[in-house]
Design an enzyme around this catalytic site. Structure first.
Site, PDB file in Angstrom:
ATOM      1  N   HIS A 186       0.884  -1.174   0.000  1.00 20.81           N
ATOM      2  CA  HIS A 186       0.000   0.000   0.000  1.00 20.81           C
ATOM      3  C   HIS A 186       0.918   1.219   0.000  1.00 20.81           C
ATOM      4  CE1 HIS A 186      -2.783   2.950   1.797  1.00 20.81           C
ATOM      5  NE2 HIS A 186      -3.777   2.112   1.569  1.00 20.81           N
TER       6      HIS A 186
ATOM      7  N   ASP B 214       3.433  -3.970   8.119  1.00 16.29           N
ATOM      8  CA  ASP B 214       2.156  -3.283   7.919  1.00 16.29           C
ATOM      9  C   ASP B 214       1.058  -4.309   8.235  1.00 16.29           C
ATOM     10  OD1 ASP B 214      -0.181  -2.215   7.037  1.00 16.29           O
ATOM     11  OD2 ASP B 214       0.604  -1.493   5.124  1.00 16.29           O
TER      12      ASP B 214
ATOM     13  N   GLN C 209      -4.147  -4.990   7.386  1.00 20.28           N
ATOM     14  CA  GLN C 209      -5.161  -5.946   6.917  1.00 20.28           C
ATOM     15  C   GLN C 209      -5.056  -7.277   7.653  1.00 20.28           C
ATOM     16  OE1 GLN C 209      -7.642  -5.212   4.987  1.00 20.28           O
ATOM     17  NE2 GLN C 209      -6.990  -3.253   4.132  1.00 20.28           N
TER      18      GLN C 209
ATOM     19  N   LYS D 248     -10.328   0.018  10.796  1.00 19.82           N
ATOM     20  CA  LYS D 248     -10.529  -1.198   9.991  1.00 19.82           C
ATOM     21  C   LYS D 248     -10.900  -2.387  10.863  1.00 19.82           C
ATOM     22  CE  LYS D 248      -7.102   0.082   6.474  1.00 19.82           C
ATOM     23  NZ  LYS D 248      -7.907   0.399   5.293  1.00 19.82           N
TER      24      LYS D 248
ATOM     25  N   CYS E 138      -4.771   2.324  -3.551  1.00 15.65           N
ATOM     26  CA  CYS E 138      -3.501   2.844  -3.010  1.00 15.65           C
ATOM     27  C   CYS E 138      -2.355   1.866  -3.244  1.00 15.65           C
ATOM     28  CB  CYS E 138      -3.607   3.183  -1.521  1.00 15.65           C
ATOM     29  SG  CYS E 138      -4.826   4.422  -1.169  1.00 15.65           S
TER      30      CYS E 138
HETATM   31  N1  PLP Z   1      -1.695  -0.506   4.696  1.00 15.31           N
HETATM   32  C1  PLP Z   1      -2.667  -1.276   4.193  1.00 15.31           C
HETATM   33  C2  PLP Z   1      -2.332  -2.675   3.774  1.00 15.31           C
HETATM   34  C3  PLP Z   1      -3.962  -0.783   4.061  1.00 15.31           C
HETATM   35  O1  PLP Z   1      -4.927  -1.555   3.551  1.00 15.31           O
HETATM   36  C4  PLP Z   1      -4.226   0.553   4.464  1.00 15.31           C
HETATM   37  C5  PLP Z   1      -5.570   1.129   4.282  1.00 15.31           C
HETATM   38  O2  PLP Z   1      -6.289   0.813   3.368  1.00 15.31           O
HETATM   39  C6  PLP Z   1      -3.182   1.302   4.989  1.00 15.31           C
HETATM   40  C7  PLP Z   1      -1.937   0.750   5.103  1.00 15.31           C
HETATM   41  C8  PLP Z   1      -3.397   2.709   5.449  1.00 15.31           C
HETATM   42  O3  PLP Z   1      -4.320   2.768   6.482  1.00 15.31           O
HETATM   43  P1  PLP Z   1      -4.846   4.198   7.006  1.00 15.31           P
HETATM   44  O4  PLP Z   1      -5.363   4.914   5.810  1.00 15.31           O
HETATM   45  O5  PLP Z   1      -5.877   3.846   7.997  1.00 15.31           O
HETATM   46  O6  PLP Z   1      -3.653   4.873   7.604  1.00 15.31           O
END
Ligand code: PLP
Length: 435
Positions: free
Chosen positions: A147, A224, A227, A250, A390
């Site tokens: 992401h 990260d 998910q 989430k 993203c």
């Molecule tokens: N990393 C992953 C794998 C994600 O799916 C997301 C959000 O969709 C993020 C990071 C970023 O999360 P946030 O926008 O809540 O900071």
């Protein structure tokens, strides 16, 4: 090649249990465009149970005060609730309370680590911070799955420090090339940042193998867990990562709260990112000394109601059962993928039918832009995510401009998955798609 039919995954909930879960989520009862809502966008943000919604309002009605500051009763009460919330979230992910730093979301958590390492590289943090300093030519390794939140902060850190950003590629099916990982991670690797579960493909990364490769060369690992924390049972200490990040919104929690996990001795050696009130011991006009973690990373007035509500979300997840939720989602994920794979003109991205994935499926409809697919489904009350999610580099690698993602959670039913699949079949007919 012989097609292997995956063994069916047993239902984790009875219909009555699932109905009881759904009744806890007020928003699931709304109608959208004249249809009952089918919410398949939990990968972007989850819906919230009533207990989470109520606890924030209750906090403001009965306990609201600034934490770690006042000597009055309400301030003490709010501080206790705030720190209890930290302990609850820490237990949930296999961490100690002082290894949990509150941030606004996962994006901020990852930026915090990257900026703090940049500060260390600029000479801040004294001898304790030496282990974080990057020299020109040192390497930061990420994966092609990332992401943007776990890519751009490292691009920026590399640009500021002269470090080189490298990436572990994926194969045509989106699987991480572990042969390339073993080749890329070497003596110059100082940081390995990677996702636990791909937000596009739903695939689960081999964390243990990557941590092992990083350990062999003394590199820091940053996971990260955006998910994974909502969907899988997570034990960060057992995984052995140095840092991890996830977002409350989430995992049934409110927006505005995220978590940075860091191993205690690392957090205490890392110079701060944001500075100001509440994170210091002594301040003179010339300099300041900082509190130990987590407070050294929590400058300014904190997000108290959000932290308490995230802990309430964690309580809710635990009361339903994290393993059961994972089983429910694995079953829905298989139903989504198997159903989509049968529709002519639809290509599912990521792991094949029967391979391990969380409850999401991302797909492309031949010749139809994902925005049109999303709009068509929305007209039927079905909410999915469209675009590049993203993850532009991953889409580029897989030869797609964009895709459509359906993501399930503990409250998703078989009937909703089937309504969605019927919607995709109708979309292919409407747009004249042929196989
Ligand atoms: N990393 C992953 C794998 C994600 O799916 C997301 C959000 O969709 C993020 C990071 C970023 O999360 P946030 O926008 O809540 O900071």
């Amino acid at each position: 090649m012989t097609a292997i039919s995956p063994a069916p995954i047993a239902p984790a909930f009875t219909n009555a249990e699932l109905a009881a879960v759904r009744a806890d989520f007020p928003l699931l009862g709304v109608a959208v465009n004249g249809h009952p809502l089918v919410y398949l966008d939990s990968g972007a943000t989850s819906q919230k149970p009533r207990s989470v919604i109520d606890v924030e309002r209750d906090y403001y009605e009965t306990e609201n005060a600034a934490v770690h500051r006042g000597a009055h009763t309400l301030a003490a009460l709010a501080t206790e609730r705030f720190e209890d919330a930290r302990a609850t979230v820490a237990r949930f992910v296999g961490a100690r309370a002082d290894e949990i730093v509150w941030t606004s979301n996962a994006t901020e958590a990852i930026n915090l680590v990257a900026y703090a390492i940049g500060n260390a590289t600029a000479g801040r943090g004294g001898t304790a911070a030496e282990r974080f300093r990057l020299a020109p030519g040192d390497e930061i390794v990420v994966t092609e799955l990332e992401h943007h939140a776990n890519l751009i902060p490292w691009q920026e850190l590399a640009a500021r420090t002269g470090a080189v950003l490298r990436f572990i590629p994926v194969d045509d099916a989106g699987a991480l090339r572990m042969d390339e990982a073993a080749r890329l991670i070497g003596p110059r690797t100082r940081i390995l940042a990677f996702t636990h579960v791909s937000n596009v493909l739903g695939s689960v990364t081999p964390v243990g193998e990557l941590v092992e490769l990083a350990r062999e060369v003394g590199a820091l690992t940053v996971l990260d867990a955006c998910q994974s924390a909502p969907h899988l049972s997570l034990d960060l200490a057992a995984l052995g990562v140095d840092f991890a990040a996830f977002s409350g919104h989430k995992m049934l929690g409110p927006t505005g709260i995220g978590v940075l996990y860091g191993r205690r001795e690392l957090l205490n050696a890392l110079p701060p990112f944001l500075t100001g009130g509440s994170m210091i011991t002594t301040v003179t006009m010339e300099s300041a000394e900082y509190l130990p973690a987590p407070q050294r990373f929590e400058a300014g007035t904190q997000r108290v109601s959000q932290a308490i509500a995230l802990a309430t979300a964690v309580d809710y997840l635990q009361s339903v059962g994290v393993e059961r939720i994972a089983q429910h989602e694995a079953r829905l994920g298989a139903r989504l993928v198997e159903g989509l794979a049968r529709i002519p003109g639809v290509t599912v991205l990521g792991p094949a039918v029967g391979e391990h994935r969380v409850g999401l499926a991302t797909f492309d409809v031949a010749g139809v832009h994902s925005h049109d697919v999303g709009q068509f489904l929305d007209d039927r009350g079905i909410a999915v995510r469209v675009g590049h999610h993203c993850a532009q580099p991953l889409h580029r690698r897989l030869g797609r401009v964009s895709s459509t993602r359906a993501s399930a959670y503990l409250y998703t039913t078989d009937d909703e998955v089937d309504a969605f699949l019927a919607g995709v079949v109708a979309a292919t007919a409407f747009f004249g798609v042929s196989a």
